[in-house]
Design a protein around this motif. Sequence first.
Motif, mmCIF file in Angstrom:
data_model
loop_
_atom_site.group_PDB
_atom_site.id
_atom_site.type_symbol
_atom_site.label_atom_id
_atom_site.label_comp_id
_atom_site.label_asym_id
_atom_site.label_seq_id
_atom_site.Cartn_x
_atom_site.Cartn_y
_atom_site.Cartn_z
ATOM 1 N N ALA A 73 -40.795 36.978 13.686
ATOM 2 C CA ALA A 73 -39.742 37.199 12.691
ATOM 3 C C ALA A 73 -39.300 38.656 12.680
ATOM 4 O O ALA A 73 -38.102 38.950 12.604
ATOM 5 N N LEU A 74 -40.255 39.566 12.768
ATOM 6 C CA LEU A 74 -39.922 40.994 12.799
ATOM 7 C C LEU A 74 -39.141 41.343 14.059
ATOM 8 O O LEU A 74 -38.185 42.133 14.018
ATOM 9 N N SER A 75 -39.501 40.739 15.164
ATOM 10 C CA SER A 75 -38.793 40.991 16.420
ATOM 11 C C SER A 75 -37.340 40.514 16.350
ATOM 12 O O SER A 75 -36.423 41.195 16.801
ATOM 13 N N LEU A 76 -37.110 39.342 15.770
ATOM 14 C CA LEU A 76 -35.755 38.797 15.669
ATOM 15 C C LEU A 76 -34.851 39.652 14.789
ATOM 16 O O LEU A 76 -33.626 39.614 14.929
ATOM 17 N N SER A 77 -35.440 40.451 13.905
ATOM 18 C CA SER A 77 -34.631 41.329 13.049
ATOM 19 C C SER A 77 -34.062 42.513 13.823
ATOM 20 O O SER A 77 -33.189 43.225 13.320
ATOM 21 N N GLY A 78 -34.569 42.744 15.035
ATOM 22 C CA GLY A 78 -34.135 43.892 15.827
ATOM 23 C C GLY A 78 -34.990 45.123 15.605
ATOM 24 O O GLY A 78 -34.671 46.207 16.108
ATOM 25 N N PHE A 79 -36.107 44.968 14.896
ATOM 26 C CA PHE A 79 -36.914 46.131 14.518
ATOM 27 C C PHE A 79 -37.499 46.852 15.714
ATOM 28 O O PHE A 79 -37.455 48.084 15.787
ATOM 29 N N TYR A 80 -38.071 46.127 16.675
ATOM 30 C CA TYR A 80 -38.754 46.778 17.785
ATOM 31 C C TYR A 80 -37.780 47.569 18.662
ATOM 32 O O TYR A 80 -38.076 48.692 19.079
ATOM 33 N N TRP A 216 -33.573 42.224 6.594
ATOM 34 C CA TRP A 216 -34.469 41.288 7.273
ATOM 35 C C TRP A 216 -35.737 42.018 7.708
ATOM 36 O O TRP A 216 -36.856 41.542 7.456
ATOM 37 N N ALA A 217 -35.585 43.181 8.365
ATOM 38 C CA ALA A 217 -36.741 43.923 8.858
ATOM 39 C C ALA A 217 -37.659 44.349 7.720
ATOM 40 O O ALA A 217 -38.885 44.222 7.803
ATOM 41 N N LEU A 218 -37.076 44.840 6.636
ATOM 42 C CA LEU A 218 -37.884 45.280 5.495
ATOM 43 C C LEU A 218 -38.632 44.105 4.867
ATOM 44 O O LEU A 218 -39.798 44.234 4.471
ATOM 45 N N SER A 219 -37.964 42.980 4.772
ATOM 46 C CA SER A 219 -38.638 41.814 4.182
ATOM 47 C C SER A 219 -39.761 41.322 5.102
ATOM 48 O O SER A 219 -40.832 40.911 4.622
ATOM 49 N N SER A 220 -39.552 41.365 6.422
ATOM 50 C CA SER A 220 -40.596 40.944 7.354
ATOM 51 C C SER A 220 -41.791 41.895 7.300
ATOM 52 O O SER A 220 -42.953 41.468 7.333
ATOM 53 N N LEU A 221 -41.512 43.192 7.200
ATOM 54 C CA LEU A 221 -42.596 44.161 7.035
ATOM 55 C C LEU A 221 -43.339 43.914 5.724
ATOM 56 O O LEU A 221 -44.564 44.077 5.646
ATOM 57 N N ALA A 222 -42.589 43.510 4.699
ATOM 58 C CA ALA A 222 -43.211 43.220 3.401
ATOM 59 C C ALA A 222 -44.159 42.023 3.501
ATOM 60 O O ALA A 222 -45.243 42.022 2.902
ATOM 61 N N PHE A 223 -43.768 40.997 4.256
ATOM 62 C CA PHE A 223 -44.649 39.841 4.441
ATOM 63 C C PHE A 223 -45.924 40.243 5.185
ATOM 64 O O PHE A 223 -47.027 39.773 4.859
ATOM 65 N N ALA A 244 -51.955 31.986 7.636
ATOM 66 C CA ALA A 244 -51.072 30.877 8.006
ATOM 67 C C ALA A 244 -50.104 30.548 6.876
ATOM 68 O O ALA A 244 -48.916 30.291 7.114
ATOM 69 N N SER A 245 -50.599 30.575 5.640
ATOM 70 C CA SER A 245 -49.728 30.304 4.494
ATOM 71 C C SER A 245 -48.618 31.337 4.386
ATOM 72 O O SER A 245 -47.449 30.993 4.163
ATOM 73 N N MET A 246 -48.967 32.604 4.567
ATOM 74 C CA MET A 246 -47.965 33.662 4.505
ATOM 75 C C MET A 246 -46.979 33.553 5.664
ATOM 76 O O MET A 246 -45.778 33.833 5.515
ATOM 77 N N GLY A 247 -47.470 33.151 6.832
ATOM 78 C CA GLY A 247 -46.572 32.967 7.971
ATOM 79 C C GLY A 247 -45.555 31.865 7.717
ATOM 80 O O GLY A 247 -44.370 32.005 8.024
ATOM 81 N N ILE A 248 -46.010 30.766 7.130
ATOM 82 C CA ILE A 248 -45.104 29.657 6.807
ATOM 83 C C ILE A 248 -44.096 30.076 5.742
ATOM 84 O O ILE A 248 -42.899 29.764 5.834
ATOM 85 N N LEU A 249 -44.573 30.792 4.714
ATOM 86 C CA LEU A 249 -43.659 31.287 3.680
ATOM 87 C C LEU A 249 -42.627 32.251 4.265
ATOM 88 O O LEU A 249 -41.464 32.257 3.852
ATOM 89 N N HIS A 250 -43.056 33.045 5.220
ATOM 90 C CA HIS A 250 -42.151 33.984 5.883
ATOM 91 C C HIS A 250 -41.022 33.236 6.598
ATOM 92 O O HIS A 250 -39.833 33.566 6.452
ATOM 93 N N ILE A 251 -41.408 32.232 7.374
ATOM 94 C CA ILE A 251 -40.399 31.447 8.087
ATOM 95 C C ILE A 251 -39.491 30.719 7.102
ATOM 96 O O ILE A 251 -38.260 30.649 7.287
ATOM 97 N N SER A 252 -40.068 30.187 6.037
ATOM 98 C CA SER A 252 -39.273 29.488 5.022
ATOM 99 C C SER A 252 -38.288 30.429 4.338
ATOM 100 O O SER A 252 -37.145 30.053 4.059
ATOM 101 N N TRP A 253 -38.737 31.652 4.096
ATOM 102 C CA TRP A 253 -37.851 32.653 3.475
ATOM 103 C C TRP A 253 -36.649 32.931 4.380
ATOM 104 O O TRP A 253 -35.501 32.994 3.909
ATOM 105 N N LEU A 254 -36.900 33.094 5.674
ATOM 106 C CA LEU A 254 -35.807 33.347 6.617
ATOM 107 C C LEU A 254 -34.825 32.180 6.640
ATOM 108 O O LEU A 254 -33.606 32.372 6.714
ATOM 109 N N GLN A 255 -35.361 30.985 6.598
ATOM 110 C CA GLN A 255 -34.506 29.801 6.646
ATOM 111 C C GLN A 255 -33.666 29.669 5.379
ATOM 112 O O GLN A 255 -32.487 29.297 5.439
#
Length: 398
Positions: A73-80, A216-223, A244-255
């Motif tokens: 998710a962090l990579s897709l934001s363009g952060f890297y 997006w990047a800031l929210s992914s860093l926050a997760f 795993a729960s936080m990872g699923i919530l992260h993906i759900s947040w993006l969606q």
Amino acid sequence: MASDALVIAVVLVTFGLLFFNQIRVYPLSRSLTSATGAVVVLAIGAISPDEALASVDTSTLLLLFGMLAHVEALSLSGFYGWAGSYLVDYTGTARRLTVGTLVLAAVLSTFALNDATVLLLTPILVKVVRNADVDPIPPLIAVVLGANIGSVATPLGNPQNAYILNRSGLTSVEFVTHLAPVAFVCLFVAALVLVPITTSGVPLPEVPVPDIDEEWALSSLAFLLATFVLLILFPDADPGIIAASMGILHISWLQLFRRVPGEDVLHGMDWSIIVLFVGIFILVGSLEQTSLMSVVGGFGAGWRFAGLTFVLSNLISNVPAVVLLSSGVSGDAGWLVLSAVSTLAGNATPIASAATLIVLQQAARRGVDISIVRLLSVGLPVSILTSAIAVFLLHAGV
């Protein structure tokens, strides 16, 4: 039931093949090699299907899943891409770039898997050094050293640390309290070695900084940060469930809030790491009743155990070495030594760490060949010295 010798031979040959990504014209995948070895030990009766399932550490797989989701998710934001390009423009010279790369790779690998860090930073650095009249090798070696050393600091930094967090009984606070100072000192040592071999004062060409979705990047860093905080606040909870729960919530947040289909994140995740670990768990499980395990368990938690960890990590790679040696660990000190030395051993040779192999492969695909001799001349002494420092500091502080 297969003989001890046959089982040990199958497992060691499989681990040996993990070194290679190609033999002659035949490509090899580390994850598929591991999984194939698992199928073989099942087929020869070295382990039963029920025992194989029981040997798979589900919590570790869940922890890895959560971290892979965060990283993708962090990579897709363009952060890297943004971070790498900004680093080049900010440093301005070859020597500063090398030191800056070392620090950036270490910081990113503290909270995200080191393999992902080198995979995403290496192409940016190759592009820069190829367009400048500078030696490309020091900053690329700095990526390897920084990613491996930085990942020592937390249980989220690399796959073997995630496994150790689940198996050891150490809390995240204990993990960081003991290993973060080790990582800091070792990073300083690596910088002292890299600076003299890097050309000073050579200016770098400007690199356009790519677009980044800042929210997006800031929210992914926050997760990512929230996952780490939850691991600290709830030491008795299963870390795999939390991650795993936080990872699923992260993906759900993006969606939900970024309109990003969850499949886009899931598709980009490196599932091969999960497959690699499942295979290794079953392979090591097949050794439980063999004579090899009694040998592994006789080294305690001191310098002999550290030496075995270092050697084995460079013979069969650090991830399978950690899983294999985990059955012989003695106390918290043993777990901490296993974590630090297995990770720092990854700087010694390309065999010991997947992160090192990734940098070599990524650079070669883009026309920059890193000589193995050149890599060893820097990585091996840094690895031996930092491993010794880590053992000394851990035994002084535990």
